[in-house]
Design a protein around this motif. Structure first.
Motif, PDB file in Angstrom:
ATOM      1  N   PHE A  95    -125.143 -49.236 -69.907  1.00 25.73           N
ATOM      2  CA  PHE A  95    -126.032 -48.314 -68.939  1.00 25.73           C
ATOM      3  C   PHE A  95    -126.449 -46.952 -69.701  1.00 25.73           C
ATOM      4  N   GLY A  96    -125.623 -46.528 -70.128  1.00 27.67           N
ATOM      5  CA  GLY A  96    -126.101 -45.188 -71.010  1.00 27.67           C
ATOM      6  C   GLY A  96    -126.721 -43.822 -70.559  1.00 27.67           C
ATOM      7  N   LYS A  97    -126.081 -43.731 -69.192  1.00 31.50           N
ATOM      8  CA  LYS A  97    -126.638 -42.569 -68.380  1.00 31.50           C
ATOM      9  C   LYS A  97    -125.582 -42.057 -67.541  1.00 31.50           C
ATOM     10  N   ARG A  98    -125.699 -40.791 -67.349  1.00 32.19           N
ATOM     11  CA  ARG A  98    -124.672 -40.301 -66.412  1.00 32.19           C
ATOM     12  C   ARG A  98    -124.544 -40.906 -65.140  1.00 32.19           C
ATOM     13  N   GLU A  99    -125.497 -41.066 -64.355  1.00 31.88           N
ATOM     14  CA  GLU A  99    -125.527 -41.869 -63.055  1.00 31.88           C
ATOM     15  C   GLU A  99    -126.833 -42.618 -62.913  1.00 31.88           C
ATOM     16  N   MET A 100    -126.578 -43.464 -61.805  1.00 34.38           N
ATOM     17  CA  MET A 100    -127.921 -44.164 -61.596  1.00 34.38           C
ATOM     18  C   MET A 100    -128.351 -43.844 -60.138  1.00 34.38           C
ATOM     19  N   THR A 101    -129.802 -43.191 -59.990  1.00 33.26           N
ATOM     20  CA  THR A 101    -130.240 -42.853 -58.822  1.00 33.26           C
ATOM     21  C   THR A 101    -130.976 -43.600 -57.929  1.00 33.26           C
ATOM     22  N   THR A 102    -130.291 -44.876 -57.866  1.00 33.96           N
ATOM     23  CA  THR A 102    -131.095 -45.751 -56.882  1.00 33.96           C
ATOM     24  C   THR A 102    -131.228 -45.328 -55.647  1.00 33.96           C
ATOM     25  N   PHE A 103    -130.488 -44.872 -54.760  1.00 34.69           N
ATOM     26  CA  PHE A 103    -130.429 -44.184 -53.547  1.00 34.69           C
ATOM     27  C   PHE A 103    -131.445 -43.196 -53.485  1.00 34.69           C
ATOM     28  N   GLU A 104    -131.374 -42.186 -54.570  1.00 32.41           N
ATOM     29  CA  GLU A 104    -132.266 -40.889 -54.252  1.00 32.41           C
ATOM     30  C   GLU A 104    -133.759 -41.534 -54.400  1.00 32.41           C
ATOM     31  N   ARG A 105    -133.842 -42.570 -55.161  1.00 34.19           N
ATOM     32  CA  ARG A 105    -135.507 -43.007 -55.415  1.00 34.19           C
ATOM     33  C   ARG A 105    -135.854 -43.837 -53.923  1.00 34.19           C
ATOM     34  N   TYR A 106    -135.091 -44.357 -53.329  1.00 32.71           N
ATOM     35  CA  TYR A 106    -135.358 -44.826 -51.821  1.00 32.71           C
ATOM     36  C   TYR A 106    -135.740 -43.706 -50.757  1.00 32.71           C
ATOM     37  N   ASP A 127    -138.058 -35.757 -53.518  1.00 31.58           N
ATOM     38  CA  ASP A 127    -137.956 -34.627 -54.681  1.00 31.58           C
ATOM     39  C   ASP A 127    -137.507 -35.480 -56.099  1.00 31.58           C
ATOM     40  N   LYS A 128    -138.639 -35.488 -56.842  1.00 34.71           N
ATOM     41  CA  LYS A 128    -138.216 -36.314 -57.898  1.00 34.71           C
ATOM     42  C   LYS A 128    -137.225 -35.705 -58.933  1.00 34.71           C
ATOM     43  N   GLU A 129    -136.835 -34.528 -59.069  1.00 34.38           N
ATOM     44  CA  GLU A 129    -135.746 -33.811 -59.476  1.00 34.38           C
ATOM     45  C   GLU A 129    -134.451 -34.923 -59.532  1.00 34.38           C
ATOM     46  N   THR A 130    -134.117 -35.240 -58.105  1.00 35.07           N
ATOM     47  CA  THR A 130    -133.149 -35.876 -57.877  1.00 35.07           C
ATOM     48  C   THR A 130    -133.214 -37.549 -58.496  1.00 35.07           C
ATOM     49  N   HIS A 131    -134.499 -37.895 -58.901  1.00 32.10           N
ATOM     50  CA  HIS A 131    -134.457 -39.208 -59.329  1.00 32.10           C
ATOM     51  C   HIS A 131    -134.025 -39.453 -60.862  1.00 32.10           C
ATOM     52  N   LYS A 132    -134.304 -38.360 -61.593  1.00 35.28           N
ATOM     53  CA  LYS A 132    -133.745 -38.202 -62.902  1.00 35.28           C
ATOM     54  C   LYS A 132    -132.278 -38.836 -63.206  1.00 35.28           C
ATOM     55  N   GLU A 133    -132.442 -39.403 -64.338  1.00 43.36           N
ATOM     56  CA  GLU A 133    -131.120 -40.052 -64.759  1.00 43.36           C
ATOM     57  C   GLU A 133    -130.830 -39.774 -66.413  1.00 43.36           C
ATOM     58  N   ARG A 134    -129.912 -38.696 -66.212  1.00 44.72           N
ATOM     59  CA  ARG A 134    -129.478 -38.104 -67.705  1.00 44.72           C
ATOM     60  C   ARG A 134    -128.776 -39.115 -68.644  1.00 44.72           C
ATOM     61  N   LYS A 135    -129.691 -39.180 -69.807  1.00 42.08           N
ATOM     62  CA  LYS A 135    -129.112 -40.089 -70.916  1.00 42.08           C
ATOM     63  C   LYS A 135    -127.888 -39.656 -71.581  1.00 42.08           C
ATOM     64  N   ASN A 136    -127.164 -40.636 -72.065  1.00 49.11           N
ATOM     65  CA  ASN A 136    -125.991 -40.432 -72.906  1.00 49.11           C
ATOM     66  C   ASN A 136    -126.539 -39.532 -73.919  1.00 49.11           C
ATOM     67  N   PRO A 137    -125.718 -38.635 -74.571  1.00 46.99           N
ATOM     68  CA  PRO A 137    -126.355 -38.064 -75.858  1.00 46.99           C
ATOM     69  C   PRO A 137    -126.677 -38.983 -77.311  1.00 46.99           C
ATOM     70  N   ILE A 180    -129.309 -35.122 -46.411  1.00 45.61           N
ATOM     71  CA  ILE A 180    -128.058 -35.477 -47.519  1.00 45.61           C
ATOM     72  C   ILE A 180    -128.066 -34.227 -48.452  1.00 45.61           C
ATOM     73  N   THR A 181    -126.472 -33.972 -48.971  1.00 42.47           N
ATOM     74  CA  THR A 181    -126.152 -32.787 -49.622  1.00 42.47           C
ATOM     75  C   THR A 181    -125.584 -33.395 -50.960  1.00 42.47           C
ATOM     76  N   ILE A 182    -126.256 -33.238 -52.163  1.00 50.36           N
ATOM     77  CA  ILE A 182    -126.170 -33.741 -53.428  1.00 50.36           C
ATOM     78  C   ILE A 182    -126.093 -32.535 -54.537  1.00 50.36           C
ATOM     79  N   HIS A 183    -124.764 -32.451 -54.919  1.00 52.47           N
ATOM     80  CA  HIS A 183    -124.471 -31.433 -56.217  1.00 52.47           C
ATOM     81  C   HIS A 183    -124.682 -30.249 -55.558  1.00 52.47           C
ATOM     82  N   GLY A 184    -124.461 -29.855 -54.305  1.00 50.02           N
ATOM     83  CA  GLY A 184    -124.475 -28.627 -53.512  1.00 50.02           C
ATOM     84  C   GLY A 184    -125.993 -27.991 -53.083  1.00 50.02           C
TER      85      GLY A 184
END
Length: 643
Positions: free
Chosen positions: A477-488, A492-502, A343-347
């Motif tokens: 939610f308070g994050k930029r995206e929910m990475t449920t798909f990536e965790r399954y 690569d755990k970098e794809t699991h990170k969910e960036r919090k709202n400032p 899969i290709t995510i963010h290039g």
């Protein structure tokens, strides 16, 4: 005032004396000390731990016992008495078994009834007699009032009082009286309960928490993201429904769906058995001693996969029909190369692992199979026809809101969406732009609209409930995206990170918190933001009191899934007439341990804010309501009795 309204009111207050009496009563109440507010958050189905915190009032019961009996009782005796107040039924059974004869038991009854009456008298000192009467056990109101208001100065009635107690014991009513007085004490110690979100998911007994809240004397709820997910499912959102089943499967809690709420999972299991095999990414997290058998675990694993794929398909459909949700990057089923398992995510391209895309058509990945469509329709029908779930969700709607302004404080589960500069983030919905308080108000408007029209399953209101669960500008939610798909599917755990709202780092800044309070028309000098949602990692030295006391975060991890990273088992907050105290809780093991050892699960209380002058009812939300009542009664006096 409207004359017809005043005429109706005059039917209740049909004499000048009744109006005057009520005005005197209400004005007097305004000068009483404010009652104690108790704040809890992120309960996540942990009923036993929640019950203990509720029963001990986050240490307030023990505190009052110590105030009264420190010179009279040893620490062990005070612990024994406190445990009796927390769990009277169970403690009475243990104690009765320890006595050798009836005389010893009778002496114990007399002693405990006397202590209970003293404790109730002390705990009710800032309430009216009328309010105390409502808190007393119904069968014993008369005798308890007689015993409470006896005078020590005169001996004329001493035999009378003694006879009342003796008769209670001889007629076999002592257990019931002590139990009733214990619950009266619990009720008096906490005047009002705030649940700052997330009753549901992860833990095993959210339904029991809901039953407790329904029967609680005074409560409000600020919805959490997990609560809104359940509301959404009942309101007709198939994707919210898929999420709650997926989460229950993940945490080995499908009994909540099937056994507690009576939702038939057999059609889903049949679908799962047809298309899916064992898969390590979808095996349940085992958090309880009651582990499933090998067969049960395999069935849960298959159900987990089946409902996850249905969820991903349903999400894709919403993202496409609501472009202003700005979630096209989450169309992950379309970004897959199923032939090459990548899969290709963010290039960037990643290999896919532990896949289960048998029911995904590469040419139409978001298209539900006919069988999947039938299953989700049956599940939705079952959800919307569950009597128990309907009762719980209606209560959540009646007592709940996205945020609450109460006694000068802002209560909110998640966040106020902000950008890096601290500006309120804007979201455009149907060509109109919202930010700050207006954004939260429109979110709540859509949620209530969806709940009012559960027959609508693909309308904007229903889609917006799902957005509250997972959207970039959602206050829950308070994050930029929910990475449920990536965790399954991606290692690569970098794809699991969910960036919090400032918001979550800007809330450390006092000036930012003051601006948020002003956004909600609250006094920034006096007010606080009381926040849940994100566990505080006390184990790493994180402080729950932020921004010079303007921000108080009370999610310390009731959920056992978090306790290894937080180092504690939840924070609670107390706010009485003297000020605010934060209480950290150690892990709650069992009620049985408390009964045996008299041990509480509290650590050090931290002073958040101390009132310079003791706060009165006049300065509270209740005070505002009483002032309005007084104004109306004065209007009635002028209209009917002073012409």
């Amino acid at each position: 005032m409207n004359s017809k309204y005043l005429d109706l009111l005059a039917q209740k207050y049909d004499s000048e004396e009744k109006v005057v009496t009520e005005i005197i009563n209400l004005k007097a109440i305004l000068n009483l000390p404010k009652g104690t507010e108790h704040f809890v958050s992120d309960l996540h189905g942990e009923y036993q731990a929640f019950q203990h915190v509720l029963r001990n009032g986050s240490g307030k019961v023990k505190e009052k016992i110590a105030d009264l009996f420190e010179e009279e009782l040893s620490a062990e005796e005070m612990n024994e008495f406190a445990t009796l107040v927390y769990y009277p039924e169970e403690k009475i059974k243990l104690i009765k078994n320890a006595f050798d004869n009836d005389q010893e038991l009778e002496h114990w009854y007399i002693q405990m009834i006397d202590r209970m009456l003293k404790l109730i008298s002390y705990a009710s000192s800032k309430y009216t007699r009328s309010k105390l009467r409502k808190a007393l056990p119904d069968p014993f109101v008369y005798v308890v009032e007689e015993l409470l208001y006896k005078t020590e100065d005169f001996t004329n009635k001493e035999p009378y009082y003694n006879k009342i107690v003796q008769q209670i014991i001889s007629l076999g009513q002592a257990d019931k009286l002590i139990i009733g007085l214990s619950y009266t004490t619990q009720r008096l110690v906490v005047d009002h309960l705030h649940v700052v979100g997330d009753i549901y998911d992860r833990g095993p007994e959210p339904d029991k928490i809901m039953e407790t809240l329904i029967n609680y004397h005074s409560v409000d709820i600020q919805w959490g993201n997990h609560d809104v997910l359940w509301i959404g499912a009942f309101a007709g959102s198939k994707v919210c429904l898929a999420n709650i089943i997926r989460i229950c499967a993940r945490y080995n809690n499908l009994e909540i769906i099937e056994d507690v709420y009576g939702i038939n999972l057999r059609p889903l299991l049949n679908l799962a058995e047809k298309y899916y095999e064992d898969n390590p990414s979808f095996r349940p997290k085992i958090e309880t001693e009651d582990k499933p058998s090998a067969l049960e675990r395999e069935q849960i694993t298959k159900i987990h996969q089946a409902i996850a794929i249905i969820q991903f398909k349903l999400e894709s459909s919403i993202i496409k029909r609501r472009p202003y949700f700005n979630m096209s990057e989450r169309l992950l089923l379309e970004k897959m190369d199923q032939d090459n398992h990548e899969i290709t995510i963010h290039g960037k391209t990643y290999p896919l692992e532990n896949t289960c895309f048998q029911a995904v058509d590469p040419d139409a990945p978001d298209q539900l199979l006919e069988e999947e469509e039938q299953v989700i329709e049956k599940l939705l029908f079952s959800v919307q026809h569950s009597e128990k779930l309907a009762r719980h969700m209606k209560f959540l709607m009646k007592k709940g809101s996205l945020y609450l302004k109460y006694n000068g404080n802002l209560l909110i589960h998640g966040c106020i969406p902000l950008d890096e500069e601290g500006n309120m983030e804007k979201m455009t919905i149907e060509n109109k732009t919202y930010a700050g308080r207006e954004l939260l108000d429109i979110f709540e408007h859509y949620l209530r609209q969806a709940f009012a029209h559960p027959e609508e399953t693909d309308d904007l209101a229903t889609d917006m409930v799902w957005y509250l669960w997972t959207g970039e500008y959602s206050s829950l939610f308070g994050k930029r995206e929910m990475t449920t798909f990536e965790r399954y599917f991606i290692s690569d755990k970098e794809t699991h990170k969910e960036r919090k709202n400032p918001y979550y780092h800007l809330r450390e800044n006092e000036e930012m918190c003051r601006r948020i309070l002003e956004e909600f028309d609250l006094n920034p000098d006096q007010g606080h933001i009381i926040n849940g949602h994100t566990p505080i990692k006390e184990i790493d030295g994180e402080n729950p009191i932020k921004a010079n006391g303007k921000m108080i975060v009370i999610d310390g991890g009731f959920s056992k899934a978090y306790q290894s990273t937080t180092g504690i088992a939840g924070y609670t907050l107390l706010f009485n007439s003297y000020g605010m105290q934060l209480v950290a809780h150690k892990q709650f093991n069992s009620k049985e341990e408390v009964l045996r050892n008299g041990a509480d699960v509290l650590s050090v209380k931290r002073l958040v804010d101390k009132e310079l002058e003791r706060k009165k009812v006049l300065e509270t939300n209740v005070g505002e309501e009483l002032l309005q009542e007084i104004y109306i009664l004065n209007s009635l006096m002028e209209y009917r009795y002073m012409k």
